[in-house]
Design an enzyme around this catalytic site. Structure first.
Site, PDB file in Angstrom:
ATOM      1  N   HIS A  18       0.854  -1.190   0.000  1.00  0.00           N
ATOM      2  CA  HIS A  18       0.000   0.000   0.000  1.00  0.00           C
ATOM      3  C   HIS A  18       0.891   1.242   0.000  1.00  0.00           C
ATOM      4  O   HIS A  18       2.082   1.167   0.337  1.00  0.00           O
ATOM      5  CB  HIS A  18      -0.933  -0.027   1.211  1.00  0.00           C
ATOM      6  CG  HIS A  18      -1.998  -1.079   1.073  1.00  0.00           C
ATOM      7  ND1 HIS A  18      -2.597  -1.702   2.140  1.00  0.00           N
ATOM      8  CD2 HIS A  18      -2.565  -1.612  -0.055  1.00  0.00           C
ATOM      9  CE1 HIS A  18      -3.495  -2.567   1.691  1.00  0.00           C
ATOM     10  NE2 HIS A  18      -3.477  -2.539   0.372  1.00  0.00           N
ATOM     11  N   THR A  47       3.126  -0.817  -7.416  1.00  0.00           N
ATOM     12  CA  THR A  47       4.272  -1.403  -6.693  1.00  0.00           C
ATOM     13  C   THR A  47       5.303  -1.915  -7.701  1.00  0.00           C
ATOM     14  O   THR A  47       6.514  -1.681  -7.558  1.00  0.00           O
ATOM     15  CB  THR A  47       3.788  -2.572  -5.797  1.00  0.00           C
ATOM     16  OG1 THR A  47       2.786  -2.093  -4.899  1.00  0.00           O
ATOM     17  CG2 THR A  47       4.930  -3.165  -5.007  1.00  0.00           C
ATOM     18  N   GLY A  65      -3.639  -2.378  -7.559  1.00  0.00           N
ATOM     19  CA  GLY A  65      -4.421  -3.161  -6.595  1.00  0.00           C
ATOM     20  C   GLY A  65      -5.907  -2.817  -6.565  1.00  0.00           C
ATOM     21  O   GLY A  65      -6.765  -3.693  -6.770  1.00  0.00           O
ATOM     22  N   ASP A  70      -5.117  -6.854  -7.023  1.00  0.00           N
ATOM     23  CA  ASP A  70      -5.134  -7.802  -5.894  1.00  0.00           C
ATOM     24  C   ASP A  70      -5.860  -9.080  -6.308  1.00  0.00           C
ATOM     25  O   ASP A  70      -5.456 -10.194  -5.981  1.00  0.00           O
ATOM     26  CB  ASP A  70      -5.856  -7.190  -4.689  1.00  0.00           C
ATOM     27  CG  ASP A  70      -5.018  -6.150  -3.966  1.00  0.00           C
ATOM     28  OD1 ASP A  70      -4.022  -5.684  -4.551  1.00  0.00           O
ATOM     29  OD2 ASP A  70      -5.360  -5.796  -2.827  1.00  0.00           O
ATOM     30  N   ASP A  90      -1.277  -1.753   4.776  1.00  0.00           N
ATOM     31  CA  ASP A  90      -1.194  -0.596   5.675  1.00  0.00           C
ATOM     32  C   ASP A  90      -2.154  -0.771   6.854  1.00  0.00           C
ATOM     33  O   ASP A  90      -3.377  -0.755   6.667  1.00  0.00           O
ATOM     34  CB  ASP A  90      -1.558   0.661   4.864  1.00  0.00           C
ATOM     35  CG  ASP A  90      -1.438   1.931   5.674  1.00  0.00           C
ATOM     36  OD1 ASP A  90      -1.287   1.853   6.912  1.00  0.00           O
ATOM     37  OD2 ASP A  90      -1.500   3.022   5.068  1.00  0.00           O
ATOM     38  N   HIS A  97     -10.391  -0.486  -1.308  1.00  0.00           N
ATOM     39  CA  HIS A  97     -10.597  -1.860  -1.777  1.00  0.00           C
ATOM     40  C   HIS A  97     -10.298  -2.856  -0.656  1.00  0.00           C
ATOM     41  O   HIS A  97      -9.696  -3.903  -0.886  1.00  0.00           O
ATOM     42  CB  HIS A  97      -9.701  -2.122  -2.994  1.00  0.00           C
ATOM     43  CG  HIS A  97      -8.228  -1.942  -2.716  1.00  0.00           C
ATOM     44  ND1 HIS A  97      -7.696  -0.821  -2.137  1.00  0.00           N
ATOM     45  CD2 HIS A  97      -7.177  -2.776  -2.937  1.00  0.00           C
ATOM     46  CE1 HIS A  97      -6.388  -0.968  -2.017  1.00  0.00           C
ATOM     47  NE2 HIS A  97      -6.055  -2.146  -2.485  1.00  0.00           N
ATOM     48  N   ASP A 100     -10.943  -6.463  -1.289  1.00  0.00           N
ATOM     49  CA  ASP A 100      -9.951  -7.152  -2.143  1.00  0.00           C
ATOM     50  C   ASP A 100      -8.713  -7.540  -1.321  1.00  0.00           C
ATOM     51  O   ASP A 100      -8.126  -8.610  -1.510  1.00  0.00           O
ATOM     52  CB  ASP A 100      -9.500  -6.258  -3.299  1.00  0.00           C
ATOM     53  CG  ASP A 100     -10.644  -5.815  -4.187  1.00  0.00           C
ATOM     54  OD1 ASP A 100     -11.697  -5.408  -3.648  1.00  0.00           O
ATOM     55  OD2 ASP A 100     -10.505  -5.852  -5.409  1.00  0.00           O
ATOM     56  N   ARG A 106      -6.907 -13.830   2.600  1.00  0.00           N
ATOM     57  CA  ARG A 106      -7.653 -15.066   2.829  1.00  0.00           C
ATOM     58  C   ARG A 106      -7.193 -16.182   1.888  1.00  0.00           C
ATOM     59  O   ARG A 106      -6.968 -17.323   2.303  1.00  0.00           O
ATOM     60  CB  ARG A 106      -9.156 -14.807   2.655  1.00  0.00           C
ATOM     61  CG  ARG A 106      -9.969 -16.029   2.946  1.00  0.00           C
ATOM     62  CD  ARG A 106     -11.466 -15.836   2.771  1.00  0.00           C
ATOM     63  NE  ARG A 106     -12.065 -17.154   2.763  1.00  0.00           N
ATOM     64  CZ  ARG A 106     -12.134 -17.935   1.699  1.00  0.00           C
ATOM     65  NH1 ARG A 106     -11.698 -17.509   0.529  1.00  0.00           N
ATOM     66  NH2 ARG A 106     -12.629 -19.136   1.791  1.00  0.00           N
TER      67      ARG A 106
HETATM   68  O1  LIG Z   1      -3.473  -1.686  -3.434  1.00  0.00           O
HETATM   69  C1  LIG Z   1      -2.563  -2.473  -3.411  1.00  0.00           C
HETATM   70  C2  LIG Z   1      -2.673  -3.714  -2.641  1.00  0.00           C
HETATM   71  O2  LIG Z   1      -3.909  -3.894  -1.996  1.00  0.00           O
HETATM   72  C3  LIG Z   1      -1.335  -2.208  -4.165  1.00  0.00           C
HETATM   73  O3  LIG Z   1      -1.635  -1.704  -5.437  1.00  0.00           O
HETATM   74  P1  LIG Z   1      -0.574  -0.844  -6.221  1.00  0.00           P
HETATM   75  O4  LIG Z   1       0.710  -1.586  -6.213  1.00  0.00           O
HETATM   76  O5  LIG Z   1      -1.127  -0.690  -7.604  1.00  0.00           O
HETATM   77  O6  LIG Z   1      -0.477   0.480  -5.501  1.00  0.00           O
END
Ligand SMILES: O=C(CO)COP(=O)(O)O
Length: 154
Positions: A18, A47, A65, A70, A90, A97, A100, A106
């Protein structure tokens, strides 16, 4: 008899963070770049872009994500194509999300794959002798669940 899936020496590793934890993940990936370069890497969109640009490691990038990345990684876990996930989620900020994120965590447990959500766990995993060898992963047995009587509550 237990159903075993052999993880090869070269692991399939997903890297996800995150926004407030991206710098921490980059720091960890940087410290372990030489080891990670021996494996196949995947990441959610932002990321992955960050790791690629900073460290020039080849990495398969999925959608960001919150836009489905995700879930793309979750799908690969369910079909046995990801062996390990380093997921710096985080704990201090709500995510749009969140469902997700929860689903990804899980599925990691559902399929008994390696999961690290902090540096200490990631350090222990990356220094494990199993990183350099095959590993016999015991697959969870969902036979009873799959053959359950769906009419019993009628
Ligand atoms: O949101 C994320 C994982 O839940 C990470 O997504 P990004 O790597 O696109 O920021």
């Amino acid at each position: 008899m237990a159903n075993i899936r052999t993880l090869s020496r070269k692991k399939h590793i997903a890297l996800v963070a995150h926004d407030y934890r991206k710098a921490d993940l980059l720091d960890w990936v940087s410290a372990n770049k030489d080891i990670l370069a021996q494996h196949t890497l995947y990441a959610t969109g932002t990321t992955g872009k960050m790791i690629e640009e900073a460290l020039h490691l080849p990495i398969t990038k999925f959608l960001s994500g919150p836009l489905g990345g995700d879930q793309q990684i979750g799908s690969l876990i369910a079909t046995g194509q990801i062996d390990m996930i380093i997921f710096y989620w985080d704990p201090m900020n709500a995510q749009p999300h969140d469902t997700d994120v929860k689903a990804l965590l899980r599925l990691s447990v559902t399929w008994n794959i390696l999961l690290a959500c902090d540096r200490t766990t990631a350090d222990f995993i990356i220094t494990s002798p199993y990183m350099n060898s095959e590993y016999q992963r015991i697959m969870p047995d969902y036979t009873d669940y799959l053959s359950r009587d769906i009419h019993e509550n009628e």
